[in-house]
Design an enzyme around this catalytic site. Sequence first.
Site, short mmCIF file in Angstrom:
data_model
loop_
_atom_site.label_atom_id
_atom_site.label_comp_id
_atom_site.label_asym_id
_atom_site.label_seq_id
_atom_site.Cartn_x
_atom_site.Cartn_y
_atom_site.Cartn_z
N ASP A 32 0.84 -1.30 -0.07
CA ASP A 32 -0.06 -0.10 -0.01
C ASP A 32 1.08 1.31 -0.02
OD1 ASP A 32 -2.84 0.87 1.98
OD2 ASP A 32 -1.82 2.27 0.52
N ASP A 127 -3.87 2.59 -5.22
CA ASP A 127 -2.64 2.37 -4.67
C ASP A 127 -2.35 0.93 -3.75
OD1 ASP A 127 -4.08 2.82 -2.34
OD2 ASP A 127 -2.53 3.91 -1.44
N GLU A 128 -3.13 0.03 -3.81
CA GLU A 128 -2.81 -1.00 -2.91
C GLU A 128 -3.32 -2.39 -3.38
OE1 GLU A 128 -6.18 -0.32 -0.37
OE2 GLU A 128 -5.91 -1.96 1.10
P1 TTP Z 1 -5.40 4.70 1.33
O1 TTP Z 1 -4.28 3.70 0.84
O2 TTP Z 1 -6.38 4.35 2.31
O3 TTP Z 1 -4.83 6.01 1.97
P2 TTP Z 1 -3.38 6.63 1.59
O4 TTP Z 1 -2.51 6.09 0.58
O5 TTP Z 1 -3.67 8.49 1.12
O6 TTP Z 1 -2.43 6.85 3.03
P3 TTP Z 1 -1.90 5.66 3.77
O7 TTP Z 1 -2.11 4.51 2.79
O8 TTP Z 1 -0.38 5.89 3.97
O9 TTP Z 1 -2.56 5.53 5.04
O10 TTP Z 1 -5.86 5.28 0.00
C1 TTP Z 1 -5.58 5.50 -1.29
C2 TTP Z 1 -5.94 6.83 -2.03
O11 TTP Z 1 -7.42 6.62 -1.95
C3 TTP Z 1 -5.67 8.22 -0.96
O12 TTP Z 1 -4.30 8.70 -1.69
C4 TTP Z 1 -6.79 9.13 -1.79
C5 TTP Z 1 -7.99 7.93 -1.96
N1 TTP Z 1 -9.04 7.80 -0.92
C6 TTP Z 1 -10.07 8.84 -0.94
O13 TTP Z 1 -10.30 9.46 -2.05
N2 TTP Z 1 -11.04 8.68 -0.13
C7 TTP Z 1 -10.92 7.87 1.28
O14 TTP Z 1 -11.84 8.02 1.97
C8 TTP Z 1 -9.70 7.15 1.26
C9 TTP Z 1 -9.52 6.35 2.60
C10 TTP Z 1 -8.75 7.31 0.13
MG MG Z 2 -2.23 3.89 0.67
#
Ligand code: TTP
Ligand code: MG
Length: 390
Positions: A32, A127-128
């Site tokens: 991720d 992203d995951e």
């Molecule tokens: P995540 O992987 O949940 O969050 P992140 O990559 O920003 O942070 P981290 O993994 O370090 O905790 O989500 C990936 C992307 O998805 C995030 O950059 C933006 C988008 N997203 C939204 O648009 N709304 C949301 O509620 C979430 C959780 C993520």
């Molecule tokens: Mg992330």
Amino acid sequence: MEATTPKNMMAAGTSGSSEAPEPPVRHIIHADLDAFYAAVEQLDNPELRGKAVMVGGSPEHRGVVATASYEAREFGVHSAMPMRSAVRRCPQGIIVRPRFDRYREVSRKVMAIFRDITDLVEPLSLDEAYLDITQLVEDGQPPLAVALDLKRRVNQETGLTLSVGAGTAKSVAKIASDLHKPDGLLVVPPGEEEEFLAPLPVGKLWGIGPKTEERLRADGIDTIGQLAGQPLDWFQRRFGQRAADVRARALGIDRGAVHTERATKSVSAETTFDTDLTDEDQLYPVLARLAARVAGSLEAKELRGKTVTVKARLADFTTFTRQMTLAAPTNSDAAILETAWRLFSKELSPDRSFRLLGVGVSGFLSASLGADAEPEQFQLPLFGEEAYSG
Ligand code: TTP
Ligand code: MG
């Protein structure tokens, strides 16, 4: 916990279990990217590096934070928070509008690196992803080496940092990747799953949403270990049909396989509100965010679907779905949102409060069969994660 030769640990992993016979050990990575949208903005604009960046809509228009850089998170800013609250918590935060096309482009690069490591990649969002690395481990590469290689390649080829968790079950790998973010790396050796999970709060477990967590805490169950220690009949009373799954996850022995695109039948996202919502001005941005999440997952999985489904749960827990099939398959957030809103806006009424909203896309074009797949039954977990695919 971090670096152990997996083969040495297998004996420990098979002790103390009454479930026979033991299936072969699998090795799963959950990868991720850190603060994905914000990290891309900082990458593309050096002036933003080291600063509090909040990606999302404007505070004047009920905008929501999509994500925040780790610098902004120190002030309590997080995803899904109204931008207005974010600005209050972090006045020096720099608001940046999302650039979805750019995030898709970066996502494609990262997924290509994942697929270069193994064919068995299950993307969950832009992203995951889960990677099944069993073959690599059996060929002699320890999970730690695979994880380090993955992190290094992503960083060298994209400039972004990736957090990685590895374990013998998807749920263990996912929790592990989250634990040492950002730039995290944690390998849970076979046999140490239960011990690894035990001290963590129950809410970290996939399928335990905030409401369930609250009820468990009221019963004095705060940690995954306390949950895992409950007798089988307690699980059956508390979780009904989900009992076996929840218990397996609490013990770190869930057997869910990594699904590549071909197996995906629907992609959906749902969210439960802290307080029930009635107002169209509040519900529309939620639907927009869910549609964007689903579009992102479709993009990552290289899928387009024809059927858009909206799921809603009312304050009294009545749950229903509405679907519409489009003329052509799509992965566009605008098209998904437009259809979802058309379906959902008919359900709005001043005397109706909603406690949950979900958006899904199914009916994928099946390239291998050269024909449209039938729209699948829309399935969402009762509780659980925002993004889900079945
Ligand atoms: P995540 O992987 O949940 O969050 P992140 O990559 O920003 O942070 P981290 O993994 O370090 O905790 O989500 C990936 C992307 O998805 C995030 O950059 C933006 C988008 N997203 C939204 O648009 N709304 C949301 O509620 C979430 C959780 C993520
Ligand atoms: Mg992330």
